[in-house]
Design a protein around this motif. Structure first.
Motif, PDB file in Angstrom:
ATOM      1  N   ALA A  37       5.083   9.758  -6.889  1.00 27.34           N
ATOM      2  CA  ALA A  37       4.544   8.842  -5.886  1.00 27.34           C
ATOM      3  C   ALA A  37       3.558   7.875  -6.525  1.00 27.34           C
ATOM      4  CB  ALA A  37       3.861   9.618  -4.767  1.00 27.34           C
ATOM      5  N   PHE A  38       3.501   6.678  -5.949  1.00 26.29           N
ATOM      6  CA  PHE A  38       2.463   5.711  -6.293  1.00 26.29           C
ATOM      7  C   PHE A  38       1.705   5.390  -5.021  1.00 26.29           C
ATOM      8  CE2 PHE A  38       0.969   1.285  -6.430  1.00 26.29           C
ATOM      9  CZ  PHE A  38       0.059   1.402  -7.487  1.00 26.29           C
ATOM     10  N   GLY A  39       0.389   5.614  -5.041  1.00 21.03           N
ATOM     11  CA  GLY A  39      -0.412   5.420  -3.852  1.00 21.03           C
ATOM     12  C   GLY A  39      -1.569   4.471  -4.063  1.00 21.03           C
ATOM     13  N   VAL A  40      -2.058   3.934  -2.964  1.00 18.86           N
ATOM     14  CA  VAL A  40      -3.248   3.080  -2.958  1.00 18.86           C
ATOM     15  C   VAL A  40      -4.238   3.699  -1.979  1.00 18.86           C
ATOM     16  CG1 VAL A  40      -4.202   0.803  -2.481  1.00 18.86           C
ATOM     17  CG2 VAL A  40      -1.916   1.009  -3.495  1.00 18.86           C
ATOM     18  N   VAL A  56       4.283   5.063  -1.713  1.00 14.35           N
ATOM     19  CA  VAL A  56       5.735   5.030  -1.766  1.00 14.35           C
ATOM     20  C   VAL A  56       6.152   6.098  -2.765  1.00 14.35           C
ATOM     21  CG1 VAL A  56       5.697   3.187  -3.500  1.00 14.35           C
ATOM     22  CG2 VAL A  56       7.785   3.610  -2.178  1.00 14.35           C
ATOM     23  N   ALA A  57       7.220   6.819  -2.465  1.00 22.26           N
ATOM     24  CA  ALA A  57       7.582   7.946  -3.322  1.00 22.26           C
ATOM     25  C   ALA A  57       9.086   8.178  -3.304  1.00 22.26           C
ATOM     26  CB  ALA A  57       6.870   9.214  -2.864  1.00 22.26           C
ATOM     27  N   ILE A  75      15.155  11.990  -1.790  1.00 20.96           N
ATOM     28  CA  ILE A  75      14.375  11.427  -0.684  1.00 20.96           C
ATOM     29  C   ILE A  75      13.693  10.143  -1.118  1.00 20.96           C
ATOM     30  CG2 ILE A  75      12.139  12.515  -1.144  1.00 20.96           C
ATOM     31  CD1 ILE A  75      12.034  13.206   1.891  1.00 20.96           C
ATOM     32  N   PHE A  76      13.465   9.266  -0.149  1.00 23.16           N
ATOM     33  CA  PHE A  76      12.628   8.068  -0.312  1.00 23.16           C
ATOM     34  C   PHE A  76      11.619   8.092   0.821  1.00 23.16           C
ATOM     35  CE2 PHE A  76      11.711   3.716   1.111  1.00 23.16           C
ATOM     36  CZ  PHE A  76      11.112   3.218  -0.034  1.00 23.16           C
ATOM     37  N   VAL A  77      10.328   7.866   0.496  1.00 22.46           N
ATOM     38  CA  VAL A  77       9.259   8.019   1.482  1.00 22.46           C
ATOM     39  C   VAL A  77       8.312   6.824   1.461  1.00 22.46           C
ATOM     40  CG1 VAL A  77       7.298   9.443   2.216  1.00 22.46           C
ATOM     41  CG2 VAL A  77       9.326  10.536   1.264  1.00 22.46           C
ATOM     42  N   LEU A  78       7.954   6.364   2.661  1.00 27.18           N
ATOM     43  CA  LEU A  78       6.838   5.440   2.860  1.00 27.18           C
ATOM     44  C   LEU A  78       5.851   6.132   3.792  1.00 27.18           C
ATOM     45  CD1 LEU A  78       8.745   2.082   3.496  1.00 27.18           C
ATOM     46  CD2 LEU A  78       7.466   2.678   1.436  1.00 27.18           C
ATOM     47  N   ASN A  79       4.577   6.150   3.412  1.00 27.00           N
ATOM     48  CA  ASN A  79       3.594   6.922   4.187  1.00 27.00           C
ATOM     49  C   ASN A  79       2.263   6.181   4.241  1.00 27.00           C
ATOM     50  OD1 ASN A  79       3.709  10.075   5.077  1.00 27.00           O
ATOM     51  ND2 ASN A  79       1.591   9.475   4.666  1.00 27.00           N
ATOM     52  N   HIS A  80       1.633   6.206   5.408  1.00 30.35           N
ATOM     53  CA  HIS A  80       0.304   5.611   5.550  1.00 30.35           C
ATOM     54  C   HIS A  80      -0.556   6.559   6.375  1.00 30.35           C
ATOM     55  CE1 HIS A  80      -2.880   2.668   5.886  1.00 30.35           C
ATOM     56  NE2 HIS A  80      -2.887   2.815   7.192  1.00 30.35           N
ATOM     57  N   ALA A 252       4.365  14.435  -9.971  1.00 31.26           N
ATOM     58  CA  ALA A 252       3.397  13.550 -10.624  1.00 31.26           C
ATOM     59  C   ALA A 252       3.138  12.355  -9.730  1.00 31.26           C
ATOM     60  CB  ALA A 252       3.918  13.086 -11.984  1.00 31.26           C
ATOM     61  N   ASP A 253       1.875  11.968  -9.599  1.00 32.52           N
ATOM     62  CA  ASP A 253       1.583  10.763  -8.841  1.00 32.52           C
ATOM     63  C   ASP A 253       0.447   9.986  -9.492  1.00 32.52           C
ATOM     64  OD1 ASP A 253       0.455  13.203  -6.773  1.00 32.52           O
ATOM     65  OD2 ASP A 253      -0.994  11.714  -7.446  1.00 32.52           O
TER      66      ASP A 253
END
Length: 263
Positions: A37-40, A56-57, A75-80, A252-253
């Motif tokens: 995952a890559f997060g902000v 996004v992951a 899987i593909f994920v968008l999360n907020h 890993a993220d």
């Protein structure tokens, strides 16, 4: 190790607010899996009590009869998610998520047979105990609403699901240099579903999974980024994988930490 963790779970539950790691979701029956995952993460106020995490992951997994964790798209994920540390040691959050997950045949050659889409709403409450200078114990309860569609947004066999997740996590501060930490967690999942077929009915509410995870977390020097590398074992009730010790995940993220800006 698993027996020890199972014995410790009740004590952990009766016993680190926003931790950086983005835990893997369940990817179904497999031997091994990979999650990245890559997060902000963004501070939303000057006091540091409110912040958000968007990410996004992707996930990949093996077939049930081999160990190549990159073999199949999983899987593909968008999360907020938005967090509020509203009182000492206490925090709540709320989130919205979109997930797109291929479905594969249960028998060889395990070909792709469909696509499931999921929209998820959830909220969680967490309480953290400071156990000395280096140890923290965080207990979380999370309630989810999951709505399912096929690739064309038609109804699936499972209409929607209500799921409750109970998690305990112990975090140990290894070193102030690069903010290095170790985290060990145990999470149990319970759910009830409303089905479209074969009959429109509720399933029974019950225990479905246990997820055991260990993470190493650190900050990249002279940068706003943190890295988290972890392992998770997903023990799915009634699955083929549980006879082989569960589904073994490598995770890993990378998280980009943004400070608060008063515009």
């Amino acid at each position: 190790m698993k027996k020890v963790l199972c014995l410790l779970l009740p004590f952990l539950f009766f016993g680190s607010f926003l931790q950086a790691q983005i835990s893997p979701p369940g990817l179904g029956d497999a031997n091994t899996a990979f999650w990245s995952a890559f997060g902000v993460k963004h501070k939303l106020d000057s006091l540091g009590t409110k912040e958000s995490l968007s990410y996004v992951a992707i996930g990949r997994k093996s077939s049930p009869d081999q160990d190549n964790l990159f073999s199949k798209q999983a899987i593909f994920v968008l999360n907020h998610e938005v967090y509020n540390s509203f009182a000492p040691h206490q925090q709540y959050s709320y989130a919205v998520s979109y997930r797109r997950q291929p479905e594969y045949e249960s028998r060889e050659p395990y070909e792709k047979e469909g696509m499931e889409q999921e929209f998820r709403l959830y909220g969680r409450y967490a309480y953290t105990f400071n156990l000395g200078e280096k140890w923290k114990l965080k207990n979380t309860i999370r309630q989810e609403f999951r709505k399912f569609f096929d690739a064309d947004f038609h109804e699936t066999d499972e209409n929607f699901q209500l799921r409750t997740r109970i998690k305990s996590q112990v975090t140990y501060s290894l070193s102030k240099k690069n903010n290095q930490k170790l985290a060990l967690s145990v999470e149990e999942l319970f759910s009830v579903s409303y089905l479209n077929t074969p009959n429109t009915q509720w399933t029974s509410f019950g225990y479905r999974e246990m997820r055991i995870a260990a993470y190493y977390m650190f900050a990249i020097p002279k940068s706003p980024f943190t890295v988290d590398i972890g392992y998770m074992d997903d023990l799915i009730r009634g699955s083929r994988s549980i006879h082989n010790g569960g589904v073994h995940y490598l995770a890993a993220d990378l998280i980009w930490n943004l400070p608060y800006r008063n515009h």
